[in-house]
Design an enzyme around this catalytic site. Structure first.
Site, PDB file in Angstrom:
ATOM      1  N   HIS A 127      -1.409  -0.917  -4.232  1.00 44.79           N
ATOM      2  CA  HIS A 127      -2.625  -0.818  -3.609  1.00 44.79           C
ATOM      3  C   HIS A 127      -2.474   0.601  -3.497  1.00 44.79           C
ATOM      4  CE1 HIS A 127      -5.987  -1.939  -1.295  1.00 44.79           C
ATOM      5  NE2 HIS A 127      -5.872  -0.884  -0.355  1.00 44.79           N
ATOM      6  N   ASP A 164      -6.912  -6.104   4.229  1.00 44.19           N
ATOM      7  CA  ASP A 164      -6.228  -5.047   4.006  1.00 44.19           C
ATOM      8  C   ASP A 164      -6.413  -4.310   5.602  1.00 44.19           C
ATOM      9  OD1 ASP A 164      -5.272  -2.482   3.428  1.00 44.19           O
ATOM     10  OD2 ASP A 164      -7.279  -1.732   2.396  1.00 44.19           O
ATOM     11  N   SER A 194       1.008  -1.228  -0.094  1.00 41.89           N
ATOM     12  CA  SER A 194       0.034  -0.112  -0.058  1.00 41.89           C
ATOM     13  C   SER A 194       0.955   1.045  -0.173  1.00 41.89           C
ATOM     14  CB  SER A 194      -1.019   0.049   1.228  1.00 41.89           C
ATOM     15  OG  SER A 194      -1.584   1.408   1.243  1.00 41.89           O
ATOM     16  N   MET A 223      -8.641   8.432  -0.195  1.00 44.39           N
ATOM     17  CA  MET A 223      -9.412   8.976   1.097  1.00 44.39           C
ATOM     18  C   MET A 223     -10.035  10.466   0.734  1.00 44.39           C
ATOM     19  SD  MET A 223      -6.847   7.387   4.067  1.00 44.39           S
ATOM     20  CE  MET A 223      -6.662   5.709   4.041  1.00 44.39           C
ATOM     21  N   MET A 274     -11.810  -5.572   5.179  1.00 42.23           N
ATOM     22  CA  MET A 274     -11.001  -4.833   5.845  1.00 42.23           C
ATOM     23  C   MET A 274     -10.714  -5.496   7.145  1.00 42.23           C
ATOM     24  SD  MET A 274     -10.395  -2.320   3.883  1.00 42.23           S
ATOM     25  CE  MET A 274      -9.266  -1.250   5.284  1.00 42.23           C
ATOM     26  N   HIS A 292      -8.237   1.548  -4.160  1.00 42.14           N
ATOM     27  CA  HIS A 292      -9.106   1.106  -3.068  1.00 42.14           C
ATOM     28  C   HIS A 292      -9.870   2.506  -2.648  1.00 42.14           C
ATOM     29  CE1 HIS A 292      -9.792   0.133   1.417  1.00 42.14           C
ATOM     30  NE2 HIS A 292     -10.725   0.407   0.936  1.00 42.14           N
ATOM     31  N   ASP A 305      -4.684   3.639  -1.868  1.00 36.52           N
ATOM     32  CA  ASP A 305      -5.661   4.171  -1.027  1.00 36.52           C
ATOM     33  C   ASP A 305      -6.257   5.467  -1.124  1.00 36.52           C
ATOM     34  OD1 ASP A 305      -5.812   1.805   0.865  1.00 36.52           O
ATOM     35  OD2 ASP A 305      -3.922   2.188   1.314  1.00 36.52           O
ATOM     36  N   MET A 339     -11.943   5.029  -0.560  1.00 36.05           N
ATOM     37  CA  MET A 339     -12.550   5.210   0.577  1.00 36.05           C
ATOM     38  C   MET A 339     -13.151   6.650   0.534  1.00 36.05           C
ATOM     39  SD  MET A 339      -9.526   3.337   2.857  1.00 36.05           S
ATOM     40  CE  MET A 339      -8.487   3.491   1.641  1.00 36.05           C
TER      41      MET A 339
HETATM   42  C1  DX5 Z   1      -6.372   1.634   5.387  1.00 32.54           C
HETATM   43  C2  DX5 Z   1      -6.061   1.463   4.123  1.00 32.54           C
HETATM   44  C3  DX5 Z   1      -4.781   0.352   4.021  1.00 32.54           C
HETATM   45  C4  DX5 Z   1      -3.597   0.939   4.684  1.00 32.54           C
HETATM   46  C5  DX5 Z   1      -2.773  -0.454   5.296  1.00 32.54           C
HETATM   47  O1  DX5 Z   1      -7.605   2.408   5.565  1.00 32.54           O
HETATM   48  O2  DX5 Z   1      -6.865   0.909   3.383  1.00 32.54           O
HETATM   49  O3  DX5 Z   1      -4.671  -0.066   2.778  1.00 32.54           O
HETATM   50  O4  DX5 Z   1      -2.648   1.669   4.115  1.00 32.54           O
HETATM   51  O5  DX5 Z   1      -1.873  -0.160   5.822  1.00 32.54           O
HETATM   52  P1  DX5 Z   1      -1.050  -1.147   6.859  1.00 32.54           P
HETATM   53  O6  DX5 Z   1      -0.582  -2.179   6.275  1.00 32.54           O
HETATM   54  O7  DX5 Z   1       0.043  -0.152   7.720  1.00 32.54           O
HETATM   55  O8  DX5 Z   1      -1.974  -1.508   7.949  1.00 32.54           O
HETATM   56 ZN    ZN Z   2      -6.463  -0.008   1.321  1.00 29.95          ZN
END
Ligand code: DX5
Ligand code: ZN
Length: 233
Positions: free
Chosen positions: A50, A192, A25, A54, A154, A83, A52, A85
């Site tokens: 990956h 994840d 990620s 947000m 998750m 991903h 993320d 969010m």
């Molecule tokens: C959390 C994200 C994850 C995050 C995981 O909201 O969706 O993808 O980056 O990070 P680690 O592997 O550090 O828990």
């Molecule tokens: Zn993620």
């Protein structure tokens, strides 16, 4: 889509859900040198990247959007696992398609017509992912499982990297795997949050085959070793 990109996407379709896929990620990378960090993860053996996204509304954090993904896409051929969010994935969808996403994952908890959004991702030529938060039962995802390539369970409350893995999600993964077998479906199961070599075995045992790992890969002493250890855990 370039020829290489197409080959990678095709390869992903052909992967069975018994193959282990490791997706670092980028959220845990050094943002002051994103391109080098992407190259570093590819050299270290990442299968997918990956990403993320947000929006500060669906989750209590703001990360990056389509412009960063487009920049990564322009200079790399790695499979881009996006991903979302965000509260309105339907509204922003075309921008992530345009940016070069290979797989787009949206949440069941977001404000959209889930079925329509999943259809639109498919029609855009991307792989289709659906994510469920720790608090959501599998029943919320059941009506859509025949439409997806990947179910993301998750294992932390989304929003931040570096949180602890929630073992209590494992029964939901086992339930998803059983449902997949009973109904002859073929989606990958991704986990994840809090994944590292110590927690990956539990996720594999429950039925996950795609591992997202942020802090445990980018912040490892040696990223290649970290990825191999998670893959072989
Ligand atoms: C959390 C994200 C994850 C995050 C995981 O909201 O969706 O993808 O980056 O990070 P680690 O592997 O550090 O828990
Ligand atoms: Zn993620």
């Amino acid at each position: 889509m370039t020829g290489i990109k197409f080959a990678i996407a095709t390869e992903m379709i052909n992967r069975t859900f018994t193959d282990r896929v490791i997706a670092p990620s980028l959220l845990a990378a050094d943002f002051s040198r994103i391109q080098e960090e992407v190259s570093r993860s590819i050299k270290a053996g990442a299968d997918w990247l990956h990403l993320d996204v947000m929006d500060g509304h669906f989750v209590d954090n703001i990360s990056f959007g389509p412009a960063i993904i487009a920049a990564i896409h322009a200079t790399n051929d790695i499979f881009l696992d996006v991903h979302l969010m965000i509260s309105r994935p339907d509204h922003y969808l075309p921008r992530f398609v345009e940016a070069g996403a290979d797989l787009i994952t949206v949440h069941v908890e977001a404000e959209h017509n889930i079925s329509e959004t999943l259809d639109r991702i498919r029609e855009a030529g991307c792989q289709v992912g659906l994510a469920i938060n720790p608090a959501s039962p599998l029943s919320e995802a059941l009506p859509y499982l025949d439409k997806i390539d990947l179910l993301l369970c998750m294992t932390v409350v989304p929003g931040f990297g570096g949180q602890s893995f929630m073992s209590e999600i494992m029964p939901k993964i086992a339930e998803a795997k059983a449902y997949r077998e009973q109904h002859d479906l073929s989606f990958h199961i991704q986990v994840d949050g809090g994944l590292k070599k110590e927690t990956a075995p539990e996720a594999y045992a429950a039925g996950a085959n795609v591992i997202v790992a942020g802090s445990s890969t980018y912040q490892a002493e040696d990223m290649a070793t970290a990825i191999t250890e998670i893959r072989e855990a």
